[in-house]
Write a protein that holds these residues in place. Structure first.
Motif, PDB file in Angstrom:
ATOM      1  N   ALA A 298      23.136 -33.958 -30.801  1.00 22.37           N
ATOM      2  CA  ALA A 298      23.239 -32.703 -31.562  1.00 22.37           C
ATOM      3  C   ALA A 298      22.079 -32.513 -32.524  1.00 22.37           C
ATOM      4  CB  ALA A 298      24.574 -32.638 -32.308  1.00 22.37           C
ATOM      5  N   GLU A 299      20.881 -32.850 -32.066  1.00 22.21           N
ATOM      6  CA  GLU A 299      19.685 -32.691 -32.888  1.00 22.21           C
ATOM      7  C   GLU A 299      18.652 -31.856 -32.149  1.00 22.21           C
ATOM      8  OE1 GLU A 299      19.214 -33.565 -35.920  1.00 22.21           O
ATOM      9  OE2 GLU A 299      21.066 -34.725 -36.209  1.00 22.21           O
TER      10      GLU A 299
ATOM     11  N   CYS B   7      30.238 -21.820 -19.354  1.00 22.19           N
ATOM     12  CA  CYS B   7      31.286 -22.708 -18.850  1.00 22.19           C
ATOM     13  C   CYS B   7      31.074 -24.148 -19.314  1.00 22.19           C
ATOM     14  CB  CYS B   7      31.352 -22.667 -17.324  1.00 22.19           C
ATOM     15  SG  CYS B   7      32.253 -21.242 -16.668  1.00 22.19           S
ATOM     16  N   ILE B   8      29.910 -24.447 -19.883  1.00 23.45           N
ATOM     17  CA  ILE B   8      29.695 -25.737 -20.531  1.00 23.45           C
ATOM     18  C   ILE B   8      30.224 -25.599 -21.952  1.00 23.45           C
ATOM     19  CG2 ILE B   8      27.937 -27.356 -21.361  1.00 23.45           C
ATOM     20  CD1 ILE B   8      28.455 -27.447 -18.314  1.00 23.45           C
ATOM     21  N   GLU B   9      31.093 -26.503 -22.377  1.00 27.07           N
ATOM     22  CA  GLU B   9      31.853 -26.301 -23.607  1.00 27.07           C
ATOM     23  C   GLU B   9      30.969 -26.070 -24.823  1.00 27.07           C
ATOM     24  OE1 GLU B   9      35.484 -28.189 -26.286  1.00 27.07           O
ATOM     25  OE2 GLU B   9      34.630 -29.365 -24.646  1.00 27.07           O
ATOM     26  N   GLN B  10      29.894 -26.831 -24.952  1.00 29.93           N
ATOM     27  CA  GLN B  10      29.053 -26.688 -26.146  1.00 29.93           C
ATOM     28  C   GLN B  10      28.480 -25.271 -26.263  1.00 29.93           C
ATOM     29  OE1 GLN B  10      29.004 -29.260 -24.089  1.00 29.93           O
ATOM     30  NE2 GLN B  10      29.044 -31.171 -25.270  1.00 29.93           N
ATOM     31  N   LEU B  11      28.058 -24.694 -25.141  1.00 32.42           N
ATOM     32  CA  LEU B  11      27.501 -23.342 -25.195  1.00 32.42           C
ATOM     33  C   LEU B  11      28.595 -22.295 -25.370  1.00 32.42           C
ATOM     34  CD1 LEU B  11      24.542 -23.472 -22.684  1.00 32.42           C
ATOM     35  CD2 LEU B  11      24.451 -22.898 -25.102  1.00 32.42           C
ATOM     36  N   GLY B  12      29.741 -22.501 -24.734  1.00 34.68           N
ATOM     37  CA  GLY B  12      30.847 -21.586 -24.957  1.00 34.68           C
ATOM     38  C   GLY B  12      31.254 -21.561 -26.417  1.00 34.68           C
TER      39      GLY B  12
ATOM     40  N   PHE C 149      15.560 -18.260 -32.394  1.00 36.26           N
ATOM     41  CA  PHE C 149      16.872 -17.624 -32.518  1.00 36.26           C
ATOM     42  C   PHE C 149      17.975 -18.679 -32.622  1.00 36.26           C
ATOM     43  CE2 PHE C 149      15.706 -13.525 -29.954  1.00 36.26           C
ATOM     44  CZ  PHE C 149      15.144 -12.978 -31.097  1.00 36.26           C
ATOM     45  N   HIS C 150      17.717 -19.865 -32.038  1.00 34.53           N
ATOM     46  CA  HIS C 150      18.760 -20.876 -31.881  1.00 34.53           C
ATOM     47  C   HIS C 150      18.679 -22.004 -32.910  1.00 34.53           C
ATOM     48  CE1 HIS C 150      18.359 -18.917 -27.923  1.00 34.53           C
ATOM     49  NE2 HIS C 150      19.643 -19.194 -27.761  1.00 34.53           N
ATOM     50  N   LYS C 151      17.761 -21.920 -33.855  1.00 37.32           N
ATOM     51  CA  LYS C 151      17.547 -23.075 -34.729  1.00 37.32           C
ATOM     52  C   LYS C 151      18.729 -23.371 -35.644  1.00 37.32           C
ATOM     53  CE  LYS C 151      14.918 -20.402 -38.183  1.00 37.32           C
ATOM     54  NZ  LYS C 151      13.589 -20.289 -38.851  1.00 37.32           N
ATOM     55  N   ASP C 152      19.552 -22.389 -35.960  1.00 37.20           N
ATOM     56  CA  ASP C 152      20.697 -22.610 -36.837  1.00 37.20           C
ATOM     57  C   ASP C 152      22.023 -22.602 -36.080  1.00 37.20           C
ATOM     58  OD1 ASP C 152      19.120 -22.776 -39.171  1.00 37.20           O
ATOM     59  OD2 ASP C 152      19.018 -20.588 -39.280  1.00 37.20           O
ATOM     60  N   ILE C 153      21.968 -22.627 -34.753  1.00 41.10           N
ATOM     61  CA  ILE C 153      23.194 -22.581 -33.959  1.00 41.10           C
ATOM     62  C   ILE C 153      23.689 -24.005 -33.719  1.00 41.10           C
ATOM     63  CG2 ILE C 153      24.200 -21.895 -31.750  1.00 41.10           C
ATOM     64  CD1 ILE C 153      22.302 -19.543 -31.711  1.00 41.10           C
ATOM     65  N   LYS C 154      24.696 -24.387 -34.466  1.00 39.00           N
ATOM     66  CA  LYS C 154      25.245 -25.732 -34.369  1.00 39.00           C
ATOM     67  C   LYS C 154      26.704 -25.691 -34.798  1.00 39.00           C
ATOM     68  CE  LYS C 154      23.201 -26.665 -38.909  1.00 39.00           C
ATOM     69  NZ  LYS C 154      22.276 -27.545 -39.663  1.00 39.00           N
ATOM     70  N   GLY C 155      27.436 -26.755 -34.460  1.00 44.76           N
ATOM     71  CA  GLY C 155      28.852 -26.809 -34.812  1.00 44.76           C
ATOM     72  C   GLY C 155      29.512 -27.977 -34.127  1.00 44.76           C
TER      73      GLY C 155
ATOM     74  N   SER D 257      33.047 -33.746 -31.530  1.00 44.99           N
ATOM     75  CA  SER D 257      31.617 -34.067 -31.471  1.00 44.99           C
ATOM     76  C   SER D 257      30.789 -32.825 -31.786  1.00 44.99           C
ATOM     77  CB  SER D 257      31.241 -34.610 -30.097  1.00 44.99           C
ATOM     78  OG  SER D 257      31.464 -33.639 -29.094  1.00 44.99           O
ATOM     79  N   ARG D 258      29.581 -33.056 -32.264  1.00 47.17           N
ATOM     80  CA  ARG D 258      28.717 -31.966 -32.697  1.00 47.17           C
ATOM     81  C   ARG D 258      27.881 -31.431 -31.526  1.00 47.17           C
ATOM     82  NH1 ARG D 258      24.685 -33.546 -36.001  1.00 47.17           N
ATOM     83  NH2 ARG D 258      24.751 -35.642 -35.104  1.00 47.17           N
ATOM     84  N   TYR D 259      27.383 -30.219 -31.707  1.00 40.96           N
ATOM     85  CA  TYR D 259      26.402 -29.658 -30.775  1.00 40.96           C
ATOM     86  C   TYR D 259      25.308 -28.980 -31.580  1.00 40.96           C
ATOM     87  CZ  TYR D 259      28.259 -24.982 -31.727  1.00 40.96           C
ATOM     88  OH  TYR D 259      28.641 -23.818 -32.349  1.00 40.96           O
ATOM     89  N   HIS D 260      24.138 -28.844 -30.986  1.00 44.63           N
ATOM     90  CA  HIS D 260      23.045 -28.042 -31.537  1.00 44.63           C
ATOM     91  C   HIS D 260      22.357 -27.358 -30.372  1.00 44.63           C
ATOM     92  CE1 HIS D 260      19.551 -26.620 -33.667  1.00 44.63           C
ATOM     93  NE2 HIS D 260      19.996 -27.111 -34.803  1.00 44.63           N
ATOM     94  N   ALA D 261      22.127 -26.057 -30.489  1.00 49.49           N
ATOM     95  CA  ALA D 261      21.571 -25.279 -29.382  1.00 49.49           C
ATOM     96  C   ALA D 261      20.198 -25.741 -28.967  1.00 49.49           C
ATOM     97  CB  ALA D 261      21.534 -23.799 -29.749  1.00 49.49           C
ATOM     98  N   LEU D 262      19.445 -26.400 -29.859  1.00 49.18           N
ATOM     99  CA  LEU D 262      18.103 -26.873 -29.521  1.00 49.18           C
ATOM    100  C   LEU D 262      18.094 -28.342 -29.130  1.00 49.18           C
ATOM    101  CD1 LEU D 262      15.836 -24.982 -32.074  1.00 49.18           C
ATOM    102  CD2 LEU D 262      16.394 -24.406 -29.705  1.00 49.18           C
ATOM    103  N   ASN D 263      19.261 -28.912 -28.926  1.00 48.96           N
ATOM    104  CA  ASN D 263      19.303 -30.205 -28.255  1.00 48.96           C
ATOM    105  C   ASN D 263      18.753 -29.982 -26.840  1.00 48.96           C
ATOM    106  OD1 ASN D 263      21.015 -31.930 -26.197  1.00 48.96           O
ATOM    107  ND2 ASN D 263      20.902 -33.104 -28.094  1.00 48.96           N
TER     108      ASN D 263
END
Length: 315
Positions: A14-15, A60-65, A108-114, A120-126
């Motif tokens: 998630a980094e 359909c991938i959970e982190q992106l959903g 656009f995705h640098k702050d998209i995390k959760g 477990s964590r996710y980050h869009a720029l992983n």
């Protein structure tokens, strides 16, 4: 060793892992152009037939959903979100400043995390997550072309995949999870399909298929009852037909052999129409960003790359 070995561990880092954008690294970047198959096919208006495959497989991938649920306005403004996200990706391929637009998409995705359901964590720029999002665009180009435009040879599929590496480089995100060959990409894709889950985002986004397309406020209900029947039939055959079986399953979308035969007949009809469609005015054949790019380079793409793969004729 499988292509996705270590995927689960890596995605949970998630980094963000991006490449440097300092002036010292401002070397000439490879870019796609009029001689590429991606330029020829990605911006073709027939790509709209794959809109649900593109958006659906991604989410359909959970982190992106979950990322869409946490950070997007999809539940309030579905079409607005599509209008905001689609053009920058198009400009990454077709503009004269592809790196600038690629970095814009990335940022656009640098702050998209959760976090997801297991905590477990996710980050869009992983890189594992960001590459999957890119892979859905690569798949769309391959799938829509081969299904609705004309059959592609294996060599052409390999070329599109190689060009997709240039496309991905423009975003400035680590390519550590990127498959290196087209065969590896196919194995990667199949592995990712088996990771699909019925996340709230994608179940919501496919509700119009199960329930019927919602009536626009400007159309009277009696008129809509007549108009909606063929529209819903088209959606439940053609739109659902483009989806991988794994997505139909997690979204609870009905499918059977009868629908499959109808879908294949429609796809064959579209491919047969390709010589006619390629005679249309260029402005009708390409989305605006692609049309403008072809105009700027002074190339008419309609005669380019039109010969079907010989081994696939009649397939």
């Amino acid at each position: 060793m499988t292509v996705n070995q270590g995927f689960d561990a890596a995605i949970r880092e998630a980094e963000p892992v991006v490449v440097a954008d300092t002036p010292d690294d401002a070397l000439p970047m490879p870019r796609l152009g009029a001689d590429s198959l991606i330029w020829k096919f990605y911006g073709d208006v027939r790509g709209l037939l794959g809109f649900q495959r593109l958006a659906g497989t991604e989410n359909c991938i959970e982190q992106l959903g979950q990322a869409v649920l946490d950070h997007s306005v999809i539940f309030d403004d579905f079409l607005g979100r599509a209008r905001r996200t689609g053009p920058p990706v198009m400009r990454t391929v077709y503009s004269t400043e592809p790196q600038k637009w690629g970095r814009t998409v990335r940022d656009f995705h640098k702050d998209i995390k959760g976090t997801i359901s297991d905590g477990s964590r996710y980050h869009a720029l992983n890189p594992e997550l960001f590459y999957w999002a890119h892979a859905t665009f690569v798949d769309q180009t391959l799938y829509i072309t081969d299904t609705f435009i004309r059959r592609l040879s294996e060599a052409e599929k390999e070329q599109i995949f190689e060009e997709s590496k240039v496309w991905y480089d423009l975003y400035g995100v680590s390519a550590r999870s990127q498959p290196q060959t087209y065969a590896e990409f196919r194995a990667y894709w199949d592995d990712m399909l088996d990771r699909f889950v019925p996340h709230k985002t994608i179940v919501y986004a496919t509700g119009y298929i199960r329930k019927g397309f919602p009536r626009p406020a400007s159309i009277p209900a009696p008129v809509w009852r007549v108009v909606s029947k063929p529209l819903d039939a088209f959606i439940r055959t053609v739109v659902v037909g483009t989806l991988p079986p794994q997505m139909r399953t997690v979204c609870d979308l009905e499918w059977d052999d009868k629908r499959e035969k109808r879908f294949q007949r429609f796809a064959a009809f579209m491919r047969a129409l390709n010589p006619v469609i390629n005679r249309l005015p260029l402005k009708w054949l390409y989305v605006p960003w692609a049309y403008e790019a072809w105009q700027q380079v002074g190339v008419d793409p309609r005669p380019l790359h039109n010969k079907p793969a010989q081994s696939r004729i009649g397939a």
